[in-house]
Design an enzyme around this catalytic site. Structure first.
Site, short mmCIF file in Angstrom:
data_model
loop_
_atom_site.label_atom_id
_atom_site.label_comp_id
_atom_site.label_asym_id
_atom_site.label_seq_id
_atom_site.Cartn_x
_atom_site.Cartn_y
_atom_site.Cartn_z
N ASN A 12 22.88 7.02 8.59
CA ASN A 12 23.39 7.59 7.33
C ASN A 12 24.44 9.02 7.43
O ASN A 12 24.13 9.66 8.60
CB ASN A 12 21.27 8.81 7.58
CG ASN A 12 22.51 9.31 6.25
OD1 ASN A 12 23.65 9.99 5.40
ND2 ASN A 12 21.20 10.54 5.97
N TRP A 13 25.38 8.09 7.18
CA TRP A 13 26.56 8.54 7.42
C TRP A 13 26.30 10.05 6.86
O TRP A 13 28.00 10.82 7.01
CB TRP A 13 27.98 7.97 6.43
CG TRP A 13 28.30 6.60 7.68
CD1 TRP A 13 27.41 5.96 8.18
CD2 TRP A 13 29.11 5.34 7.36
NE1 TRP A 13 28.26 5.00 8.77
CE2 TRP A 13 29.43 4.83 8.24
CE3 TRP A 13 30.21 5.76 6.31
CZ2 TRP A 13 30.20 3.77 7.94
CZ3 TRP A 13 31.53 4.34 6.42
CH2 TRP A 13 31.38 3.40 6.95
N GLU A 100 18.23 17.96 3.87
CA GLU A 100 18.92 18.45 3.54
C GLU A 100 19.26 18.77 2.05
O GLU A 100 20.16 20.12 1.67
CB GLU A 100 20.74 17.36 4.68
CG GLU A 100 20.56 17.95 5.59
CD GLU A 100 21.36 16.67 6.33
OE1 GLU A 100 21.94 15.97 5.52
OE2 GLU A 100 20.79 16.54 7.79
N GLU A 170 11.12 12.64 8.77
CA GLU A 170 11.77 13.25 9.11
C GLU A 170 11.21 14.61 9.56
O GLU A 170 12.50 15.82 8.74
CB GLU A 170 13.56 13.69 8.64
CG GLU A 170 13.82 11.63 8.42
CD GLU A 170 15.52 11.72 8.55
OE1 GLU A 170 16.29 10.24 8.92
OE2 GLU A 170 15.85 12.46 6.95
N GLY A 176 20.40 15.97 13.78
CA GLY A 176 20.94 16.72 14.04
C GLY A 176 21.15 18.19 15.13
O GLY A 176 21.52 18.62 15.55
N GLY A 236 21.04 9.42 11.74
CA GLY A 236 22.59 10.76 11.19
C GLY A 236 23.88 9.84 12.44
O GLY A 236 24.67 9.34 12.20
N GLY A 237 23.83 11.46 13.12
CA GLY A 237 24.85 11.49 14.64
C GLY A 237 25.23 10.07 14.84
O GLY A 237 26.37 9.02 15.64
#
Ligand code: PGA
Length: 256
Positions: A12-13, A100, A170, A176, A236-237
């Protein structure tokens, strides 16, 4: 022992990277990924990069996904992107209800449910995110919270369609932050999610893909992916660098 369900590794960018970086990223990921990849690899990119990413990943096995979609079908919704527009591009997978979106953009449970059911109606795959905040975990109500999120998001979903849904657990406090849930915490909630699915849909729940997300990286992926009820990761990261992301895919592929 091989994992009992297909492993899904999703990147997930978020709002990172540039359109001009997509092609080099794809070339590198394809280069470092296992040639005989048995895991399903998904990359969720910003809307503006979708066609570029589709072109760049070409005939590779990587599935290009969207990070969100409108709950509305068509019309005067400035700034929104519809299911039909994504489908027309050939997009099959969409992240829905990421924390988010829920916390920063106020996405409601009913909007998440509308997105899930409309994607399914259009033969697409929602990657449905659920997860508790730190306060909810501390207060001991994680299971009640996840149960409510699931029952709202999956309201109206049929037994036939549930197999097409990927559920991502999640925990918000792990996203993050560099704080990964322990394998016990992640496995417990993923097992709970499966038990909830079993209550609602019966034994087909054993075939539903439930993945974990929250600071998963190349160092902790193996331990998490060895858990019985964790069928993959939403990353993500650690998906922003193709070689790190490829390491996670390689780890998953060994366990597949
Ligand atoms: P993270 O993000 O891997 O950077 O924690 C995961 C996610 O939000 O999907």
């Amino acid at each position: 022992m091989a994992h009992s369900r297909k492993i899904v590794i999703g990147g997930n960018w978020k709002m990172n990277l540039l359109p001009s970086e997509v092609s080099a990223y794809a070339d590198n990921l394809i280069k470092y990924m296992p040639k005989d990849c048995k895991t399903e690899t998904i990359i969720a990119v910003p809307f503006v990069m979708l066609p570029l990413a589709q072109l760049a990943f070409g005939s590779s096995s990587v599935v290009v996904a969207a990070q969100n979609v409108s709950e509305y079908d068509v019309g005067a919704y400035t700034g929104e992107v519809s299911i039909h527009q994504l489908r027309d591009l050939g997009i099959t997978h969409v992240i829905v209800g990421h924390s988010e979106r829920r916390t920063i953009f106020g996405e409601s449970d009913s909007a998440v449910n509308a997105k899930v059911t409309k994607l399914l109606k259009n033969s697409m795959t929602p990657i449905l995110c659920v997860g508790e905040s730190e306060d909810i975990r501390t207060s001991g109500s994680t299971e009640d919270f996840i149960s409510a999120q699931l029952s709202s998001a999956l309201s109206g979903v049929s037994i036939n369609d549930i197999l097409r849904v990927i559920i991502a657990y999640e925990p918000i406090w792990a996203i993050g932050t560099g704080i990964t849930a322990t394998t016990a915490q992640a496995e417990d909630v993923c097992a709970f999610i499966r038990a909830e699915l079993r209550n609602k849909f019966g034994s087909i729940a054993d075939s539903v893909t439930v993945i974990y997300g929250g600071s998963m990286n190349s160092g902790n992926a193996e331990e998490l992916l060895r858990c019985k009820n964790i069928d993959g990761g939403l990353i993500g990261g650690a998906s922003l660098s193709p070689d790190t992301f490829a390491q996670i895919i390689n780890t998953a592929n060994k366990l597949a």
